[in-house]
Design a protein around this motif. Structure first.
Motif, PDB file in Angstrom:
ATOM      1  N   VAL A 113      31.961  53.037  26.183  1.00 58.33           N
ATOM      2  CA  VAL A 113      30.783  53.498  25.431  1.00 58.33           C
ATOM      3  C   VAL A 113      29.853  54.327  26.314  1.00 58.33           C
ATOM      4  N   PHE A 114      29.985  54.202  27.624  1.00 67.25           N
ATOM      5  CA  PHE A 114      29.168  54.980  28.565  1.00 67.25           C
ATOM      6  C   PHE A 114      29.920  56.187  29.105  1.00 67.25           C
ATOM      7  N   GLY A 115      31.065  56.505  28.495  1.00 68.06           N
ATOM      8  CA  GLY A 115      31.829  57.672  28.912  1.00 68.06           C
ATOM      9  C   GLY A 115      32.893  57.382  29.953  1.00 68.06           C
ATOM     10  N   LEU A 116      33.102  56.127  30.328  1.00 67.21           N
ATOM     11  CA  LEU A 116      34.175  55.804  31.255  1.00 67.21           C
ATOM     12  C   LEU A 116      35.498  55.923  30.516  1.00 67.21           C
ATOM     13  N   ASN A 117      36.527  56.403  31.216  1.00 68.15           N
ATOM     14  CA  ASN A 117      37.850  56.549  30.619  1.00 68.15           C
ATOM     15  C   ASN A 117      38.903  56.462  31.712  1.00 68.15           C
ATOM     16  N   GLN A 118      40.133  56.807  31.377  1.00 68.60           N
ATOM     17  CA  GLN A 118      41.244  56.710  32.339  1.00 68.60           C
ATOM     18  C   GLN A 118      41.039  57.603  33.564  1.00 68.60           C
ATOM     19  N   GLU A 119      40.199  58.619  33.435  1.00 69.19           N
ATOM     20  CA  GLU A 119      39.945  59.546  34.542  1.00 69.19           C
ATOM     21  C   GLU A 119      38.784  59.110  35.437  1.00 69.19           C
ATOM     22  N   THR A 120      38.041  58.093  35.031  1.00 70.68           N
ATOM     23  CA  THR A 120      36.897  57.627  35.808  1.00 70.68           C
ATOM     24  C   THR A 120      37.368  57.076  37.153  1.00 70.68           C
ATOM     25  N   ARG A 121      36.775  57.567  38.214  1.00 68.05           N
ATOM     26  CA  ARG A 121      37.118  57.063  39.556  1.00 68.05           C
ATOM     27  C   ARG A 121      36.600  55.646  39.721  1.00 68.05           C
ATOM     28  N   VAL A 122      37.379  54.813  40.416  1.00 65.86           N
ATOM     29  CA  VAL A 122      37.009  53.419  40.657  1.00 65.86           C
ATOM     30  C   VAL A 122      37.011  53.166  42.159  1.00 65.86           C
ATOM     31  N   LEU A 123      35.876  52.700  42.677  1.00 62.68           N
ATOM     32  CA  LEU A 123      35.803  52.227  44.057  1.00 62.68           C
ATOM     33  C   LEU A 123      36.080  50.729  43.999  1.00 62.68           C
ATOM     34  N   PHE A 124      37.095  50.290  44.698  1.00 63.44           N
ATOM     35  CA  PHE A 124      37.507  48.885  44.683  1.00 63.44           C
ATOM     36  C   PHE A 124      37.264  48.319  46.076  1.00 63.44           C
ATOM     37  N   ASP A 125      36.271  47.447  46.210  1.00 65.52           N
ATOM     38  CA  ASP A 125      35.888  46.869  47.499  1.00 65.52           C
ATOM     39  C   ASP A 125      36.177  45.373  47.457  1.00 65.52           C
ATOM     40  N   PHE A 126      37.182  44.932  48.212  1.00 63.83           N
ATOM     41  CA  PHE A 126      37.618  43.534  48.197  1.00 63.83           C
ATOM     42  C   PHE A 126      37.369  42.939  49.579  1.00 63.83           C
ATOM     43  N   THR A 127      36.473  41.957  49.671  1.00 66.16           N
ATOM     44  CA  THR A 127      36.173  41.279  50.928  1.00 66.16           C
ATOM     45  C   THR A 127      36.854  39.920  50.931  1.00 66.16           C
ATOM     46  N   LEU A 128      37.666  39.680  51.947  1.00 64.82           N
ATOM     47  CA  LEU A 128      38.326  38.383  52.116  1.00 64.82           C
ATOM     48  C   LEU A 128      37.705  37.699  53.327  1.00 64.82           C
ATOM     49  N   ASN A 129      36.987  36.598  53.074  1.00 66.33           N
ATOM     50  CA  ASN A 129      36.279  35.922  54.158  1.00 66.33           C
ATOM     51  C   ASN A 129      37.189  35.100  55.055  1.00 66.33           C
ATOM     52  N   SER A 130      38.242  34.545  54.515  1.00 70.59           N
ATOM     53  CA  SER A 130      39.150  33.717  55.314  1.00 70.59           C
ATOM     54  C   SER A 130      40.574  33.907  54.826  1.00 70.59           C
ATOM     55  N   ALA A 131      41.459  34.386  55.709  1.00 72.04           N
ATOM     56  CA  ALA A 131      42.858  34.598  55.362  1.00 72.04           C
ATOM     57  C   ALA A 131      43.696  33.502  56.018  1.00 72.04           C
ATOM     58  N   HIS A 132      44.438  32.775  55.206  1.00 72.32           N
ATOM     59  CA  HIS A 132      45.298  31.708  55.717  1.00 72.32           C
ATOM     60  C   HIS A 132      46.703  32.255  55.902  1.00 72.32           C
ATOM     61  N   VAL A 133      47.198  32.215  57.113  1.00 76.56           N
ATOM     62  CA  VAL A 133      48.553  32.657  57.401  1.00 76.56           C
ATOM     63  C   VAL A 133      49.323  31.452  57.943  1.00 76.56           C
ATOM     64  N   VAL A 134      50.301  31.005  57.169  1.00 77.99           N
ATOM     65  CA  VAL A 134      51.094  29.855  57.558  1.00 77.99           C
ATOM     66  C   VAL A 134      52.531  30.315  57.740  1.00 77.99           C
ATOM     67  N   THR A 135      53.086  30.095  58.912  1.00 77.22           N
ATOM     68  CA  THR A 135      54.469  30.490  59.160  1.00 77.22           C
ATOM     69  C   THR A 135      55.341  29.245  59.212  1.00 77.22           C
ATOM     70  N   GLN A 136      56.606  29.454  58.953  1.00 76.44           N
ATOM     71  CA  GLN A 136      57.556  28.329  58.977  1.00 76.44           C
ATOM     72  C   GLN A 136      58.407  28.367  60.202  1.00 76.44           C
TER      73      GLN A 136
END
Length: 89
Positions: A66-89
């Motif tokens: 409704v605000f004019g956003l569509n498939q062409e609208t650019r998206v900034l995607f900012d994902f912050t991960l505070n703690s990453a668990h890495v478990v190896t076998q």
């Protein structure tokens, strides 16, 4: 404590899961989608978290057409991960 709606400037989602904060803003012709993830297991969970947040950003973009956003609208995607668990076998 205030309720947001389709004409609001912001939407904020919080819950007690590992994804602790989501904010979407439409500024300068771009949808800005911010996510903070408290913690995630890198191999088992993180790929699903990223896919879910990507999907949510798409849903937000589609809902805000409704605000004019569509498939062409650019998206900034900012994902912050505070703690990453890495478990190896």
């Amino acid at each position: 404590g205030r309720k947001e709606n389709a004409s609001s400037r912001r939407f904020v989602f919080t819950q007690n899961s590992c994804v602790s904060f989501i904010q979407a803003m439409f500024r300068d012709g771009m949808l800005k989608f911010y996510v903070t993830c408290r913690s995630s297991h890198v191999f088992d969970i993180f790929p699903a978290d990223i896919r879910l947040m990507y999907h949510m950003a798409k849903v937000v973009r589609d809902k805000l057409n409704v605000f004019g956003l569509n498939q062409e609208t650019r998206v900034l995607f900012d994902f912050t991960l505070n703690s990453a668990h890495v478990v190896t076998q």
